[in-house]
Design a protein around this motif. Structure first.
Motif, PDB file in Angstrom:
ATOM      1  N   ILE A 178       0.833  -1.203   0.000  1.00  0.00           N
ATOM      2  CA  ILE A 178       0.000   0.000   0.000  1.00  0.00           C
ATOM      3  C   ILE A 178       0.867   1.252   0.000  1.00  0.00           C
ATOM      4  N   TYR A 179       1.956   1.173   0.732  1.00  0.00           N
ATOM      5  CA  TYR A 179       2.810   2.358   0.855  1.00  0.00           C
ATOM      6  C   TYR A 179       3.438   2.725  -0.487  1.00  0.00           C
ATOM      7  N   TRP A 180       3.666   1.712  -1.306  1.00  0.00           N
ATOM      8  CA  TRP A 180       4.249   2.015  -2.601  1.00  0.00           C
ATOM      9  C   TRP A 180       3.213   2.723  -3.492  1.00  0.00           C
ATOM     10  N   HIS A 181       1.965   2.301  -3.438  1.00  0.00           N
ATOM     11  CA  HIS A 181       0.954   2.858  -4.330  1.00  0.00           C
ATOM     12  C   HIS A 181       0.390   4.197  -3.846  1.00  0.00           C
ATOM     13  N   VAL A 182       0.051   4.260  -2.604  1.00  0.00           N
ATOM     14  CA  VAL A 182      -0.709   5.407  -2.112  1.00  0.00           C
ATOM     15  C   VAL A 182       0.131   6.402  -1.323  1.00  0.00           C
ATOM     16  N   GLY A 183       1.179   5.890  -0.696  1.00  0.00           N
ATOM     17  CA  GLY A 183       1.877   6.711   0.278  1.00  0.00           C
ATOM     18  C   GLY A 183       1.449   6.283   1.661  1.00  0.00           C
ATOM     19  N   ASP A 184       1.586   7.150   2.635  1.00  0.00           N
ATOM     20  CA  ASP A 184       1.227   6.744   3.989  1.00  0.00           C
ATOM     21  C   ASP A 184      -0.280   6.872   4.233  1.00  0.00           C
ATOM     22  N   LYS A 185      -0.680   6.624   5.448  1.00  0.00           N
ATOM     23  CA  LYS A 185      -2.106   6.566   5.745  1.00  0.00           C
ATOM     24  C   LYS A 185      -2.771   7.933   5.587  1.00  0.00           C
ATOM     25  N   GLN A 186      -2.050   8.962   5.950  1.00  0.00           N
ATOM     26  CA  GLN A 186      -2.586  10.316   5.785  1.00  0.00           C
ATOM     27  C   GLN A 186      -2.975  10.560   4.324  1.00  0.00           C
ATOM     28  N   ALA A 187      -2.102  10.142   3.395  1.00  0.00           N
ATOM     29  CA  ALA A 187      -2.402  10.323   1.975  1.00  0.00           C
ATOM     30  C   ALA A 187      -3.616   9.499   1.572  1.00  0.00           C
ATOM     31  N   LEU A 188      -3.697   8.288   2.088  1.00  0.00           N
ATOM     32  CA  LEU A 188      -4.849   7.422   1.802  1.00  0.00           C
ATOM     33  C   LEU A 188      -6.152   8.094   2.252  1.00  0.00           C
ATOM     34  N   LEU A 189      -6.145   8.626   3.460  1.00  0.00           N
ATOM     35  CA  LEU A 189      -7.363   9.250   3.990  1.00  0.00           C
ATOM     36  C   LEU A 189      -7.706  10.523   3.224  1.00  0.00           C
ATOM     37  N   ASP A 190      -6.676  11.237   2.803  1.00  0.00           N
ATOM     38  CA  ASP A 190      -6.935  12.445   2.007  1.00  0.00           C
ATOM     39  C   ASP A 190      -7.652  12.098   0.705  1.00  0.00           C
ATOM     40  N   GLU A 191      -7.184  11.052   0.052  1.00  0.00           N
ATOM     41  CA  GLU A 191      -7.863  10.609  -1.176  1.00  0.00           C
ATOM     42  C   GLU A 191      -9.306  10.226  -0.893  1.00  0.00           C
ATOM     43  N   LEU A 192      -9.502   9.517   0.212  1.00  0.00           N
ATOM     44  CA  LEU A 192     -10.856   9.105   0.576  1.00  0.00           C
ATOM     45  C   LEU A 192     -11.761  10.317   0.782  1.00  0.00           C
ATOM     46  N   VAL A 193     -11.235  11.312   1.471  1.00  0.00           N
ATOM     47  CA  VAL A 193     -12.036  12.501   1.754  1.00  0.00           C
ATOM     48  C   VAL A 193     -12.490  13.168   0.464  1.00  0.00           C
ATOM     49  N   ASP A 194     -11.576  13.249  -0.492  1.00  0.00           N
ATOM     50  CA  ASP A 194     -11.946  13.876  -1.764  1.00  0.00           C
ATOM     51  C   ASP A 194     -13.084  13.117  -2.446  1.00  0.00           C
ATOM     52  N   ARG A 195     -12.991  11.798  -2.418  1.00  0.00           N
ATOM     53  CA  ARG A 195     -14.058  11.000  -3.021  1.00  0.00           C
ATOM     54  C   ARG A 195     -15.368  11.157  -2.269  1.00  0.00           C
ATOM     55  N   ILE A 196     -15.272  11.217  -0.946  1.00  0.00           N
ATOM     56  CA  ILE A 196     -16.482  11.364  -0.125  1.00  0.00           C
ATOM     57  C   ILE A 196     -17.197  12.661  -0.466  1.00  0.00           C
ATOM     58  N   ILE A 197     -16.421  13.729  -0.550  1.00  0.00           N
ATOM     59  CA  ILE A 197     -17.010  15.031  -0.842  1.00  0.00           C
ATOM     60  C   ILE A 197     -17.782  14.998  -2.153  1.00  0.00           C
ATOM     61  N   ALA A 198     -17.165  14.406  -3.154  1.00  0.00           N
ATOM     62  CA  ALA A 198     -17.821  14.351  -4.457  1.00  0.00           C
ATOM     63  C   ALA A 198     -19.102  13.533  -4.385  1.00  0.00           C
ATOM     64  N   GLU A 199     -19.052  12.449  -3.632  1.00  0.00           N
ATOM     65  CA  GLU A 199     -20.189  11.534  -3.590  1.00  0.00           C
ATOM     66  C   GLU A 199     -21.338  12.072  -2.752  1.00  0.00           C
ATOM     67  N   VAL A 200     -20.996  12.765  -1.684  1.00  0.00           N
ATOM     68  CA  VAL A 200     -21.998  13.091  -0.670  1.00  0.00           C
ATOM     69  C   VAL A 200     -22.430  14.550  -0.760  1.00  0.00           C
ATOM     70  N   GLY A 201     -21.772  15.307  -1.624  1.00  0.00           N
ATOM     71  CA  GLY A 201     -22.015  16.741  -1.627  1.00  0.00           C
ATOM     72  C   GLY A 201     -23.100  17.213  -2.577  1.00  0.00           C
ATOM     73  N   GLU A 202     -23.496  16.368  -3.501  1.00  0.00           N
ATOM     74  CA  GLU A 202     -24.479  16.846  -4.469  1.00  0.00           C
ATOM     75  C   GLU A 202     -25.873  16.936  -3.842  1.00  0.00           C
ATOM     76  N   VAL A 203     -26.596  17.972  -4.198  1.00  0.00           N
ATOM     77  CA  VAL A 203     -27.890  18.219  -3.576  1.00  0.00           C
ATOM     78  C   VAL A 203     -28.979  18.308  -4.649  1.00  0.00           C
ATOM     79  N   ARG A 204     -30.195  17.951  -4.248  1.00  0.00           N
ATOM     80  CA  ARG A 204     -31.342  18.084  -5.138  1.00  0.00           C
ATOM     81  C   ARG A 204     -32.135  19.321  -4.739  1.00  0.00           C
ATOM     82  N   VAL A 205     -32.590  20.045  -5.712  1.00  0.00           N
ATOM     83  CA  VAL A 205     -33.330  21.272  -5.457  1.00  0.00           C
ATOM     84  C   VAL A 205     -34.745  21.120  -5.995  1.00  0.00           C
TER      85      VAL A 205
END
Lengths: 208, 208
Positions: free
Chosen positions: A30-57
């Motif tokens: 994992i460390y070779w592909h992603v970097g350390d855990k902080q980097a892994l979580l940062d990537e996750l956060v970005d995906r979460i924002i995109a997935e959970v941020g869209e709103v219906r009006v």
DNA sequence: ACCTGAACACCGTTCAAGT
DNA sequence: ACCTGAACACCGTTCAAGT
């Protein structure tokens, strides 16, 4: 993959070792592909924002449309408590504001707000929604010492109006409370006559 | 002692081993006195609540007094970010509501609210204050990608009123925003015109 | 380029053993 | 009753070594 573990088992269930096991690979790969855990979580956060941020009006008037935005965003966040928890733990909660900012700004513009007033309204609106969700999330997770609250208010009944103490001893209807607060704010935001706010409150703000 | 470590170094700095070292004792001695770490943190949370929950009330009208409560509570919490962080991490955020509930309930009663309306007002008020603080705390700790926000709004200027986009690209004045939101809510809660010196609300302790 | 295994420093926690 | 030391299971992380 890390996403799935996080969603189902929460942040505590997501360790480098459990992730490696689920990937059928050595931990260190994992460390070779992603970097350390902080980097892994940062990537996750970005995906979460995109997935959970869209709103219906929905709705006709600007006020109704703003309310629907608030409800939609709140429901998205409440549906994925583990994801929101990670975003908050990573100190990235402010990014939760971004996806909805544009659409809220649009509605407020339609409601006749401009410039600094509109910007302040955008922030106040999103802050109320996201702050509510973050509090509700921890309330759900901890039934807490509900008996302590009741005890507290049982003793208070003499000095306060008794029906108020009774109501405070009861659990909160979070949906109703959210609706109430958001409606109050929206009403304050989209009422046409600009309230004499900045001048008068500058006094009381410096008073303490 | 654990309290001091937490206040200065945050939760990450408070391990059983660092605490033992500071106490000049073996790690395992803590387990005999306090129990496990969960028990230690629970004790800490209780002390934090007592220390950080008391509010000062000033002002003549109920509305002004409510505003002063909100400011005072917010400032207490912002002054001790590490302590608030622990409370939140422990899922005990709801207990942050307790100390101020009584005094807020009192002021709302003086403002003429009763029963379910008053209870809802209490919850809405405290929720706004504490939710604001929790968001502000993470905003302070992460300057975040402020450039992303500016980029975002630089591209948005065509579709929205340009001055709004400009203002949204700027950092937020958190004090002003808090004041704005809280004032709007308080105004929505205390419906009465609220004369500057109401003789009726001076009598708050008459028997029921 | 991609993955492994051993190793390190750090956790929280238990428990038999000392006084 | 109070404290210690050794030990265990678990972290995240590094790095030389393999292919």
């Amino acid at each position: 993959m890390a996403f799935d573990i996080l969603r189902s088992d929460g942040l505590d269930g997501l360790t480098m070792r459990t992730l490696a096991a689920k990937l059928g690979v050595a931990v260190t790969a994992i460390y070779w592909h992603v970097g350390d855990k902080q980097a892994l979580l940062d990537e996750l956060v970005d995906r979460i924002i995109a997935e959970v941020g869209e709103v219906r009006v929905t709705g006709g008037s600007p006020a109704d449309r703003l309310l629907s935005i608030g409800r939609s965003l709140r429901q998205n966040l409440l549906d994925q408590p583990n994801l929101v928890a990670l975003v908050h733990r990573q100190g990235r909660t402010p990014v939760l504001f971004l996806p909805a900012q544009r659409v809220v700004a649009e509605e407020l513009t339609n409601a006749g707000l401009h410039g600094a007033d509109a910007a302040r309204a955008v922030h106040a609106f999103l802050r109320l929604v996201i702050g509510s969700v973050i509090l509700e999330r921890t309330e759900q997770r901890s039934p807490d010492q509900r008996e302590t609250v009741e005890e507290l208010w049982a003793r208070e009944r003499l000095s306060l109006h008794s029906t108020l103490a009774e109501h405070l001893a009861r659990p909160v209807d979070r949906d109703e409370l959210f609706e109430f607060s958001l409606s109050a704010l929206v009403r304050a935001l989209v009422t046409q006559p600009a309230p004499p706010w900045p001048a008068s409150s500058a006094q009381s703000y410096n008073a303490t």
